[in-house]
Design an enzyme around this catalytic site. Structure first.
Site, mmCIF file in Angstrom:
data_model
loop_
_atom_site.group_PDB
_atom_site.id
_atom_site.type_symbol
_atom_site.label_atom_id
_atom_site.label_comp_id
_atom_site.label_asym_id
_atom_site.label_seq_id
_atom_site.Cartn_x
_atom_site.Cartn_y
_atom_site.Cartn_z
ATOM 1 N N ASP A 1 0.826 -1.204 0.000
ATOM 2 C CA ASP A 1 0.000 0.000 0.000
ATOM 3 C C ASP A 1 0.862 1.255 0.000
ATOM 4 O O ASP A 1 1.959 1.275 0.579
ATOM 5 C CB ASP A 1 -0.900 0.027 1.239
ATOM 6 C CG ASP A 1 -1.929 -1.088 1.239
ATOM 7 O OD1 ASP A 1 -2.210 -1.633 0.165
ATOM 8 O OD2 ASP A 1 -2.443 -1.407 2.326
ATOM 9 N N ARG A 2 0.325 2.298 -0.579
ATOM 10 C CA ARG A 2 1.055 3.564 -0.658
ATOM 11 C C ARG A 2 1.561 4.056 0.704
ATOM 12 O O ARG A 2 2.728 4.436 0.829
ATOM 13 C CB ARG A 2 0.165 4.624 -1.310
ATOM 14 C CG ARG A 2 0.785 5.998 -1.373
ATOM 15 C CD ARG A 2 -0.157 6.969 -2.051
ATOM 16 N NE ARG A 2 0.437 8.284 -2.199
ATOM 17 C CZ ARG A 2 -0.073 9.258 -2.946
ATOM 18 N NH1 ARG A 2 -1.178 9.045 -3.617
ATOM 19 N NH2 ARG A 2 0.524 10.427 -3.026
#
Length: 257
Positions: A57-58
């Protein structure tokens, strides 16, 4: 100009890199206005093409592996898809988390193309363990003191936002999680403890090398902001080192006597 990425391991077939928090892995439909991507930066730094085989995930920082050829990418991507890669994360959560628990809550995919309610609920399993905790003489919620835990999470399936959603569902949201967390605790960490990010880091990966005859075990230290927080809370003993270990594949190990 962005600083060079930290390379933890590189051989003829793959490269392991530390992804900074807040950096997208590659260009997506959600990346409007973004100009920096891990895939591009790594390709430019190495001067060669790299192939993604899994995702992160970012807002999550930590270990990511990329293949350096299509021949290595296929078996490596298969290993991730078939749950043959051991993953280890560290997370800071609100409250005193469970000492040891297996979280098994089915999760609907969040792909943004269809309403989540229309998506099928898929099996999702995460093993969690409390490594440490701290109590602060500060009222953040309705209690006069606030308690937080350092959790180890080992996802046994690979659903989107799985660790974040599982811990929040269990009642222990990760600090800094804008979607599944608690705003007052997120603000406290940002304003008073200088932690403006999701406190979730991928710190360990272990898998059979896709080409060479050994097992690769990787460990990565968290980013500086998490290191400083661990030291402040007395959790420095739980900080993993940057480390690479090569062993024989499990199938070749001699049985225990």
């Amino acid at each position: 100009m962005s600083p060079p990425l930290t390379i933890l391991h590189q051989d003829d077939h793959l490269v392991a890199v530390h992804k900074p928090a807040g950096l997208l892995v590659h260009r997506t439909a959600l990346a409007r206005g973004e100009h920096q991507f891990l895939l591009q930066r790594l390709r430019d730094q190495l001067g060669r093409r790299v192939y993604p085989v899994h995702r992160l995930d970012r807002p999550t920082s930590g270990l990511m592996v990329f293949a350096l050829s299509p021949d290595a990418a296929t078996p490596l991507a298969d290993a991730f898809a078939e749950r043959r890669v051991a993953k280890r994360y560290l997370a800071v959560v609100r409250g005193i988390g469970p000492e040891h628990e297996r979280l098994e809550y089915p999760l609907r995919e969040e792909d943004g193309r269809r309403p989540k309610a229309e998506m099928p609920a898929l099996e999702a399993v995460t093993a969690v363990r409390r490594l440490d905790s701290v109590e602060l003489p500060v009222q953040v919620d309705r209690y006069p003191r606030s308690r937080y835990s350092l959790m180890e999470a080992r996802p046994l399936t690979g659903r989107r936002h799985q660790i974040r959603r599982h811990l929040a569902r269990r009642g222990y949201p990760i600090i800094g999680d804008a979607k599944h967390g608690k705003g007052n605790h997120n603000r406290f960490f940002a304003e008073r403890l200088d932690c403006l990010r999701l406190l979730l880091a991928a710190v360990g990966l272990a898998f059979d090398h896709p080409v060479e005859d050994h097992r690769l075990e990787l460990s990565a230290a968290p980013e500086a902001s998490m290191v400083a927080l661990f030291q402040r809370f007395g959790w420095a003993g739980h900080l993993p080192p940057d480390k690479v270990r090569l062993t024989r594949p499990r199938a070749d190990l001699e049985p225990a006597s």
